[in-house]
Design an enzyme around this catalytic site. Structure first.
Site, short mmCIF file in Angstrom:
data_model
loop_
_atom_site.label_atom_id
_atom_site.label_comp_id
_atom_site.label_asym_id
_atom_site.label_seq_id
_atom_site.Cartn_x
_atom_site.Cartn_y
_atom_site.Cartn_z
N SER A 166 0.80 -1.28 -0.04
CA SER A 166 0.03 0.00 0.03
C SER A 166 1.00 1.16 0.07
O SER A 166 0.49 2.33 -0.60
CB SER A 166 -0.75 -0.09 1.19
OG SER A 166 -1.83 -1.05 1.30
N ASP A 167 1.98 1.44 0.69
CA ASP A 167 2.80 2.12 0.95
C ASP A 167 3.63 2.56 -0.56
O ASP A 167 3.69 3.59 -0.98
CB ASP A 167 4.20 2.07 1.96
CG ASP A 167 3.68 2.37 3.17
OD1 ASP A 167 2.65 3.10 3.44
OD2 ASP A 167 4.02 2.10 4.39
N ILE A 168 4.05 1.48 -1.25
CA ILE A 168 4.53 1.49 -2.35
C ILE A 168 3.91 1.91 -3.59
O ILE A 168 4.21 2.68 -4.39
CB ILE A 168 5.08 -0.18 -2.67
CG1 ILE A 168 6.38 -0.38 -1.82
CG2 ILE A 168 5.68 0.05 -4.05
CD1 ILE A 168 6.56 -1.80 -1.75
#
Length: 379
Positions: A166-168
């Protein structure tokens, strides 16, 4: 010349999603200045493993940047920050919703200093809605978005992806959103506010899974390495380990049947079409497993390549980073820092004919460039 030469980004963000986004901009030539609290505000610096006392987690998201320290709760440092804003193009932050406003540094304040400023705020849930003030970390977002429910073994528990996906994904949207805003500013001469939420990004990335539910009320299930819509499309055991086979079309399946010496399966009423193969997937899987164990992964890969059928070894991280394709693409880079030494990293995947991505600056120490930048201020 690089695409973002002359663009200055003030990066107040921490951890991964936003810093990795600003790193993409730095790779493209932007001058990215990390602004941190003098005591250190990025917990990622504290996460091991370490090399020469530097967090390898921090190193993966902060190349090509500078670092200065300011305490934005102090009026003197706040004025210095506003002086930087006057000459900047982008401000990036991932504080909790409302924190910048409470410090007197909201977008409304910053655009009075610089009407052309592009302000990107990254949060777990966005600036609106009942969860706007709640913290949102990657595993929480993976859970809430439904991603975990479709990841893992069919009989096992819901499972998060092995990297902070999700961060990526959000880091990519940080770069895309800012690039789009810069292009729009070229036409309007004014900046804008970008409200980017991890939950929004992860939901938008559910792709066929969300489309299946929204349009056909089909709820995708956890299937391990199988596919919800295609068969055979999974990991099979070979004589020396697992191999991913992806037979995505009926034409590929026909070639596959000839390849494994079962050409009659291409016309078998159980397997002739993808729909039939999904209906009879368990039977097909058991039959194929008896065949795939008869050869090594390399033997199967050679055959798959001859027949132009997608497949690949299930590699360890070591195998993945050392494989010949990675070396042929020159994907591993190296930078030298005068204090903590050599840093290796996976390069930006963009390979244009004249994009001129360069790697000039190892991830900086906390406040490494404070004197350089504060001495340049006209205050």
């Amino acid at each position: 010349m690089r695409p973002l030469d002359g663009i200055r980004v003030l990066d107040l963000s921490r951890v991964y999603a936003a810093p990795a986004g600003s790193m993409l901009l730095a790779d493209l030539g932007a001058e990215v200045i990390r602004i941190e609290h003098p005591d250190g505000s990025d917990s990622m610096r504290d996460w091991g493993p370490f090399v020469n006392d530097q967090s390898t987690y921090y190193l993966c998201a902060n190349r090509n940047k500078k670092s200065i320290v300011l305490n934005l709760k102090k009026q003197e440092d706040k004025e210095k920050f506003l002086s930087f804003v006057a000459d900047a193009d982008v401000v990036l932050e991932n504080f909790k919703t409302g924190d910048m406003a409470r410090m007197g540094l909201s977008y409304e304040v910053l655009k009075k200093v610089n009407p052309r400023i592009i302000y990107c705020a990254v949060t777990g849930f966005g600036q609106t809605g009942p969860l706007a003030n709640e913290p949102g970390f990657d595993p929480v977002i993976q859970a809430m978005s439904g991603l975990m429910d479709v990841t893992g073994d069919a009989e096992g528990e819901a499972t998060k992806v092995g990297v902070p996906i999700s961060d990526i994904l959000t880091s990519n949207y940080v770069a895309i959103g800012i690039l789009a805003a810069l292009r729009l500013r070229d036409q309007t001469n004014v900046g804008q506010f970008i409200d980017l939420a991890l939950l929004d990004v992860q939901l938008s990335s559910l792709a066929n899974v969300s489309s299946a539910y929204l349009n056909a009320h089909f709820v995708s299930k956890r299937l391990g390495n199988k596919h919800n819509n295609v068969a055979p499309y999974q990991v099979f055991p070979c004589a020396d380990g697992p191999l991913m086979f992806c037979i995505g079309t009926d034409a590929q399946f026909k070639k596959f049947c000839h390849m494994i010496g079962r050409k009659e399966w291409a016309e078998d009423p159980r397997f002739k079409t993808n729909t039939l193969r999904k209906q009879n997937e368990q039977e097909l899987t058991e039959l194929l497993q008896e065949i795939t164990v008869s050869k090594s992964r390399d033997e199967w890969l050679s055959l798959l390549q001859q027949h132009k059928i997608p497949g690949g070894r299930v590699n360890t991280i070591e195998e993945a980073l050392e494989q010949p394709q990675v070396k042929a693409r020159n994907l591993i880079g190296e930078l030298e820092h005068p204090v903590y030494g050599k840093v290796k990293f996976v390069k930006n995947p963009l390979q244009h004919s004249s994009l001129n991505i360069s790697y000039d600056q190892a991830p900086p120490l906390l406040g490494e460039h404070t004197s350089e930048y504060l001495n340049s201020l006209k205050v």
